[in-house]
Write a protein that holds these residues in place. Structure first.
Motif, short mmCIF file in Angstrom:
data_model
loop_
_atom_site.label_atom_id
_atom_site.label_comp_id
_atom_site.label_asym_id
_atom_site.label_seq_id
_atom_site.Cartn_x
_atom_site.Cartn_y
_atom_site.Cartn_z
N ASN A 156 2.07 -5.48 4.36
CA ASN A 156 3.05 -4.93 3.41
C ASN A 156 2.71 -5.22 1.96
O ASN A 156 3.21 -4.54 1.07
CB ASN A 156 4.45 -5.47 3.72
CG ASN A 156 5.06 -4.79 4.91
OD1 ASN A 156 4.67 -3.70 5.29
ND2 ASN A 156 6.04 -5.43 5.51
N LEU A 157 1.91 -6.23 1.70
CA LEU A 157 1.61 -6.57 0.31
C LEU A 157 0.83 -5.46 -0.40
O LEU A 157 0.96 -5.30 -1.61
CB LEU A 157 0.87 -7.90 0.24
CG LEU A 157 1.71 -9.09 0.69
CD1 LEU A 157 0.86 -10.34 0.80
CD2 LEU A 157 2.90 -9.30 -0.25
N ALA A 158 0.08 -4.68 0.33
CA ALA A 158 -0.65 -3.55 -0.26
C ALA A 158 -0.01 -2.21 0.09
O ALA A 158 -0.27 -1.20 -0.58
CB ALA A 158 -2.10 -3.55 0.23
N TYR A 159 0.85 -2.19 1.11
CA TYR A 159 1.42 -0.93 1.59
C TYR A 159 2.20 -0.19 0.49
O TYR A 159 3.11 -0.76 -0.11
CB TYR A 159 2.35 -1.19 2.78
CG TYR A 159 3.07 0.05 3.26
CD1 TYR A 159 2.38 1.08 3.87
CD2 TYR A 159 4.44 0.19 3.05
CE1 TYR A 159 3.03 2.23 4.29
CE2 TYR A 159 5.10 1.34 3.48
CZ TYR A 159 4.38 2.35 4.09
OH TYR A 159 5.03 3.49 4.49
N GLY A 160 1.81 1.03 0.24
CA GLY A 160 2.53 1.89 -0.69
C GLY A 160 2.51 1.45 -2.13
O GLY A 160 3.28 1.92 -2.95
N ARG A 161 1.61 0.54 -2.46
CA ARG A 161 1.57 -0.05 -3.80
C ARG A 161 1.47 1.03 -4.89
O ARG A 161 2.19 0.96 -5.89
CB ARG A 161 0.39 -1.01 -3.89
CG ARG A 161 0.10 -1.57 -5.25
CD ARG A 161 1.06 -2.61 -5.74
NE ARG A 161 1.25 -3.65 -4.79
CZ ARG A 161 2.34 -4.42 -4.75
NH1 ARG A 161 3.30 -4.24 -5.63
NH2 ARG A 161 2.48 -5.35 -3.85
N ALA A 162 0.62 2.02 -4.72
CA ALA A 162 0.47 3.06 -5.75
C ALA A 162 1.79 3.79 -5.98
O ALA A 162 2.12 4.14 -7.11
CB ALA A 162 -0.62 4.06 -5.35
N HIS A 163 2.55 4.00 -4.92
CA HIS A 163 3.83 4.70 -5.06
C HIS A 163 4.91 3.83 -5.68
O HIS A 163 5.70 4.30 -6.49
CB HIS A 163 4.30 5.24 -3.70
CG HIS A 163 3.37 6.26 -3.13
ND1 HIS A 163 3.12 7.48 -3.73
CD2 HIS A 163 2.62 6.25 -2.00
CE1 HIS A 163 2.27 8.17 -3.01
NE2 HIS A 163 1.94 7.43 -1.95
N THR A 164 4.97 2.57 -5.32
CA THR A 164 6.00 1.71 -5.90
C THR A 164 5.66 1.32 -7.33
O THR A 164 6.56 1.14 -8.15
CB THR A 164 6.24 0.43 -5.05
OG1 THR A 164 5.02 -0.27 -4.91
CG2 THR A 164 6.81 0.79 -3.68
N ASP A 165 4.38 1.25 -7.65
CA ASP A 165 3.98 0.91 -9.02
C ASP A 165 4.11 2.10 -9.97
O ASP A 165 4.03 1.92 -11.18
CB ASP A 165 2.54 0.40 -9.04
CG ASP A 165 2.40 -1.00 -8.47
OD1 ASP A 165 3.44 -1.64 -8.18
OD2 ASP A 165 1.25 -1.45 -8.30
N ALA A 166 4.32 3.29 -9.44
CA ALA A 166 4.39 4.50 -10.27
C ALA A 166 5.66 4.58 -11.11
O ALA A 166 5.73 5.35 -12.06
CB ALA A 166 4.27 5.75 -9.40
N HIS A 167 6.67 3.79 -10.79
CA HIS A 167 7.92 3.80 -11.56
C HIS A 167 8.28 2.35 -11.90
O HIS A 167 8.34 1.50 -11.00
CB HIS A 167 9.05 4.45 -10.75
CG HIS A 167 10.24 4.76 -11.56
ND1 HIS A 167 11.15 3.78 -11.92
CD2 HIS A 167 10.68 5.91 -12.12
CE1 HIS A 167 12.11 4.33 -12.65
NE2 HIS A 167 11.84 5.61 -12.79
N PRO A 168 8.53 2.05 -13.17
CA PRO A 168 8.77 0.66 -13.55
C PRO A 168 9.96 0.00 -12.85
O PRO A 168 9.90 -1.19 -12.52
CB PRO A 168 9.00 0.72 -15.07
CG PRO A 168 9.16 2.15 -15.42
CD PRO A 168 8.58 2.96 -14.30
N LEU A 169 11.01 0.74 -12.59
CA LEU A 169 12.16 0.16 -11.90
C LEU A 169 11.81 -0.20 -10.46
O LEU A 169 12.16 -1.28 -9.97
CB LEU A 169 13.37 1.11 -11.93
CG LEU A 169 14.60 0.64 -11.16
CD1 LEU A 169 15.10 -0.72 -11.67
CD2 LEU A 169 15.71 1.68 -11.24
N ILE A 170 11.10 0.68 -9.78
CA ILE A 170 10.73 0.42 -8.38
C ILE A 170 9.75 -0.76 -8.34
O ILE A 170 9.84 -1.63 -7.47
CB ILE A 170 10.13 1.68 -7.72
CG1 ILE A 170 11.09 2.86 -7.85
CG2 ILE A 170 9.80 1.41 -6.26
CD1 ILE A 170 12.50 2.60 -7.38
N ALA A 171 8.84 -0.82 -9.30
CA ALA A 171 7.91 -1.95 -9.37
C ALA A 171 8.66 -3.25 -9.60
O ALA A 171 8.35 -4.28 -8.97
CB ALA A 171 6.88 -1.71 -10.48
N ALA A 172 9.67 -3.23 -10.47
CA ALA A 172 10.46 -4.44 -10.73
C ALA A 172 11.25 -4.86 -9.50
O ALA A 172 11.38 -6.06 -9.22
CB ALA A 172 11.41 -4.20 -11.91
#
Length: 186
Positions: free
Chosen positions: A155-171
């Motif tokens: 899970n630490l790498a799973y979907g990282r590009a998608h979650t990092d694409a929006h600052p709120l989701i990354a936070a």
């Protein structure tokens, strides 16, 4: 509404009910396998709760994408991310189209367009939907009573590009990743 349309809608609603019994790899707090319908419900709740923090996002459109994104799984089930081989988009789209078959053409076209938008990940709503989908998955994996051999590290790498694409989701993901790291070390 014509009687044939009414029957078509009812047939679609009955077929979509299978999503309630479509199980995912995650588990609830009590150890019961999570259903795809439960996953989709929490995604919609997340979007609704975060609406005020998402300026410029059409929340109704976002929720529509979240509702349809996994509906094809009502036909062939869910394949956990670690077990996926290749692009499952073609088969999922085929399943989704077959599920939509009883609906009148305007409803079929509208729902399929939403699914295609989600899959293309080109609109702000679709990018956010993908990020929320990945965030909800890793969040559930930190909450659930998963089997002893559960692979938290995945899970630490799973979907990282998608979650990092929006600052709120990354936070939102940052503390979830911290919890995932703690669970992976156990």
């Amino acid at each position: 509404m014509a009687a044939t349309d009414i029957e078509g809608y009812l047939a679609f609603f009955r077929a979509a009910e299978a999503l309630k019994d479509t199980l995912r790899s995650g588990h609830t707090r009590q150890g019961r396998p999570e259903s795809t319908a439960e996953h989709s419900w929490r995604l919609c709740l997340m979007a609704l709760a975060l609406a005020d923090a998402l300026p410029g996002i059409d929340i109704a459109r976002l929720i529509a994408l979240l509702i349809v994104h996994d509906l094809g799984e009502a036909v062939s089930g869910d394949v956990p991310a670690p077990a996926q081989q290749g692009d499952k988009t073609v088969s999922e789209r085929h399943d989704f189209v077959s599920l939509l078959a009883p609906l009148p053409e305007p409803a079929r076209a509208r729902l399929l367009a939403a699914w295609d938008e989600y899959t293309a990940v080109e609109t702000p709503e679709a990018r956010l939907a993908k990020g929320l989908d990945r965030l909800e998955t890793v969040l559930q994996h930190t909450q659930g009573a998963n089997p002893p051999d559960f692979d938290y590290a995945f899970n630490l790498a799973y979907g990282r590009a998608h979650t990092d694409a929006h600052p709120l989701i990354a936070a939102l993901r940052a503390p979830v990743d911290a919890e995932t790291e703690r669970l992976a070390r156990r």
